[in-house]
Design a protein around this motif. Structure first.
Motif, PDB file in Angstrom:
ATOM      1  N   ALA A   1       4.912  -5.007  -0.708  1.00 42.77           N
ATOM      2  CA  ALA A   1       3.463  -4.823  -0.776  1.00 42.77           C
ATOM      3  C   ALA A   1       3.087  -3.370  -1.019  1.00 42.77           C
TER       4      ALA A   1
ATOM      5  N   GLY B   1      -1.519  -5.453  -1.850  1.00 50.06           N
ATOM      6  CA  GLY B   1      -0.496  -4.670  -2.546  1.00 50.06           C
ATOM      7  C   GLY B   1       0.010  -5.323  -3.815  1.00 50.06           C
ATOM      8  N   CYS B   2      -0.021  -6.670  -3.907  1.00 48.72           N
ATOM      9  CA  CYS B   2       0.475  -7.397  -5.093  1.00 48.72           C
ATOM     10  C   CYS B   2      -0.629  -8.313  -5.599  1.00 48.72           C
TER      11      CYS B   2
ATOM     12  N   GLN C   1      -2.085  -8.079   3.615  1.00 50.43           N
ATOM     13  CA  GLN C   1      -1.454  -6.859   3.101  1.00 50.43           C
ATOM     14  C   GLN C   1      -0.723  -7.141   1.783  1.00 50.43           C
ATOM     15  N   LEU C   2      -0.068  -8.301   1.690  1.00 50.26           N
ATOM     16  CA  LEU C   2       0.608  -8.669   0.448  1.00 50.26           C
ATOM     17  C   LEU C   2      -0.402  -8.930  -0.666  1.00 50.26           C
TER      18      LEU C   2
END
Length: 633
Positions: free
Chosen positions: A385, A417-418, A413-414
């Motif tokens: 992430a 981040g992605c 969070q993932l």
């Protein structure tokens, strides 16, 4: 009798006691002489050198008549009741380094016999060299040639061939590594006969190269290029161009096990795969040594995708060496490398994967970690992430820890981040969503590009995600095309109805709670996506009323795109099946195995247009109308 025959050497026998009326075979200085009378030939010439230097006497060759048999004139012991040989022989004296040796060979025609006799009568000085008629031998298989070459190599200078070239390179180039359907590749056809326009010099290699390039994009490089190289020399030269070897699958099913060695892999990397872009090395466990990994990292500079599926024992140092030197690497498959135990120094350890995320950074787009046992799964997801904003495919199926503990990850969070993630697979994993504040959940943008979500589990061994978890994962997932929730007993039809995607194409609901309790909920789910569903799995659904209504809802659309319908083990009745076959004209696969409510003779898998057409014809003819009440209890 064939016109080309091979010479026959008679065995040396002791000199029999003969009379002067018949010719004899005498042994002098380890050579054979055929004399026309009983005169001792060695008395006139005591050695082969004296005979070669003497020009006073001319060599005379006795050729028996075509109908005679040499075995009758020579006093050679024969077995009783031995049939006379019907063939005709002729004898010739051929010069040897150590003396004179008598050659006995088959004479094909009288014309050849006459030419041979007249040639010998001119004398030893002016006589040309004897021409032997040899039988054309059939071309031996590549494996036989390779074995023969290997035996001859022992008598040569170590490491050198006849022309002084390196023997290992010559052997590797001729005896190629692949064994496609039991045939060895690398043997080219050097036939000197007439060739077509596709194989002679009039075909420009540039045109042939473009044709091969198109074929490799449609059929694949392996084994297509291997088979093309067998045609002729020109095709072999064109097929060895490294630019054609752009996508190479050398997995276990493609290459024979005896060729999956370090030596073969290093040779391939140097001679064929220098420009490869997509390489699959599944099953090459022992071949991925330090030297092979260094050759891979130094040679394949254009590598974009690397599959190391099942390469057990791969160390983290070797993996980091590859990703540091292959600057174009974007897709990485590390599935089933460590399926049973967690190795702290292996390629699937948390330290290696965190370092991998930092090194690859934004160029990492595909990562497959399925079927592995490791530690620090939460740290791995956090590293992805933080460091991989362009990640599109993440496969964590069957990923577990050594102690089989539940792992909680921060999905928000993932998502942050992605944001480009398209495929997320969490099948049979022990991953759960960690508790996060509602403020963070509301602020998350979700996965707006998500197209595939698989969270199927075995309900006997794993705990499935619930309604709240699937809603958090599928937030803003309007492009979703595939949803797999098989075995998720905690997901109801209410959460499925609230999925933001409206054009779902593949839906798998086997064993889900949505197919069990509510009679109207399943029908509502089917009606939402019946205009776009291509494949649906409703197997082992026990509520007959809800299932019949859902199947009837599929048949209401006359232009249904449905192609695959799985009703295996379900309680569906016969009337909905009749409606589906009548209205779903694009159907290609229908699974009615173990459907106890259906009449006998219809409960099986129908795969293909032909089988479904026969089923429709039988239903229209009323074949199953009488058996409708004869279903199994």
């Amino acid at each position: 009798m064939d016109t080309a025959v091979s010479p026959i050497d008679l065995p040396l026998l002791p000199t029999p006691s003969t009379s002067s009326a018949s010719p004899s075979v005498e042994l002098r200085h380890d050579f054979e002489v055929l004399s026309s009378n009983a005169t001792d030939f060695s008395s006139a010439h005591t050695s082969p050198d004296d005979f070669r230097n003497s020009h006073s006497k001319e060599c005379e060759v006795m050729c028996p008549e075509p109908k005679s048999n040499i075995a009758d004139s020579l006093k050679i012991p024969q077995r009783k009741q031995q049939r006379p040989c019907p063939v005709v022989y002729e004898s010739q004296i051929s010069p040897e380094l150590e003396g004179i040796k008598l050659k006995i060979k088959k004479s094909p025609t009288q014309e050849v016999l006459h030419q041979s006799t007249s040639t010998a009568a001119t004398g030893a000085k002016n006589r040309p060299k004897t021409v032997r008629l040899k039988t054309p031998r059939a071309r031996k298989p590549a494996a036989t040639k390779a074995g023969a070459k290997g035996r001859k190599r022992k008598r040569r200078k170590k490491g050198q061939s006849d022309d002084g070239t390196d023997e290992e390179e010559e052997e590797e180039d001729q005896n190629y590594f692949l064994d496609v359907n039991g045939s060895s590749a690398g043997h080219t056809n050097d036939n000197n006969g007439a060739q077509s326009v596709w194989a002679n010099e009039r075909m420009p290699p540039e045109i042939l190269f473009k044709i091969f390039m198109e074929v490799t994009y449609t059929e694949g490089c392996v084994p297509t290029l291997v088979m093309l190289s067998h045609v002729c020399r020109l095709w072999w030269e064109v097929s060895t161009d490294p630019l054609l070897w752009h996508t190479v699958d050398l997995a276990t099913g493609r290459v024979n096990e005896k060729y999956r060695t370090e030596r073969k892999l290093v040779w391939l990397l140097q001679n064929r795969l220098s420009r490869v872009q997509d390489l699959a090395l599944g099953g090459w466990n022992s071949a991925l040594s330090r030297a092979a990994v260094e050759g891979l990292s130094q040679t394949c500079n254009d590598l974009q995708a690397l599959s190391l599926n099942g390469c057990k024992g791969l160390m983290g140092e070797s993996l980091l060496n590859v990703i540091q030197n292959c600057k174009s690497l974007q897709r990485l498959d590390l599935s089933a490398i460590s399926p049973y135990t967690a190795n702290p120094r292996g390629a699937i350890s948390s330290g290696t994967l965190c370092e991998l995320s930092k090194v690859m950074g934004s160029r990492l787009s595909h990562l497959n970690l399925a079927n592995n046992c490791t530690t620090g799964i939460q740290q791995i997801v956090v590293a992805l992430a933080v460091s991989c904003p362009n990640l599109q495919v993440l496969d964590l199926s069957n990923l577990r820890t050594a102690t089989r503990d539940t792992v909680c990850i921060n999905i928000e969070q993932l998502q942050e981040g992605c944001p480009k993630l398209r495929v997320l697979r969490l099948t049979n994993s022990l991953i759960r969503l960690s508790a996060t504040p509602l403020k963070d959940q509301a602020a998350s943008l979700g996965f707006p590009h998500l197209e595939e979500l698989s969270i199927a589990v075995d309900p006997k061994a794993y705990i499935s995600l619930d309604n709240a978890s699937i809603e958090r994962i599928l937030k803003n997932a309007h492009k979703l095309r595939l949803l797999d929730v098989r075995g998720c007993i905690s997901i109801t039809n209410s959460s499925l109805v609230r999925v933001p995607a409206w054009d779902l194409e593949h839906l798998f609901l086997s064993g889900c709670t949505a197919t069990r309790h509510s009679a109207d909920g399943l029908e509502l789910v089917i009606r939402k996506w019946r205009h776009s569903l291509i494949e649906i799995d409703l197997s082992w659904t026990s509520v007959s009323e809800a299932l019949d209504q859902a199947v009837m809802a599929l048949a209401e659309d006359s232009d249904s795109p449905l192609k695959v319908l799985d009703l295996c083990g379900s309680s569906v009745s016969f009337p909905p099946i009749r409606q589906v076959l009548c209205h779903c004209t694009r159907l290609r696969t229908l699974n009615l195995s173990s459907c106890r409510a259906l009449p006998r003779g219809i409960k099986r898998l129908y795969d293909g247009v032909t089988q479904l057409s026969l089923l429709r014809t039988a239903i229209q003819a009323g074949r199953f109308d009488d058996n409708n009440d004869q279903a199994d209890d």
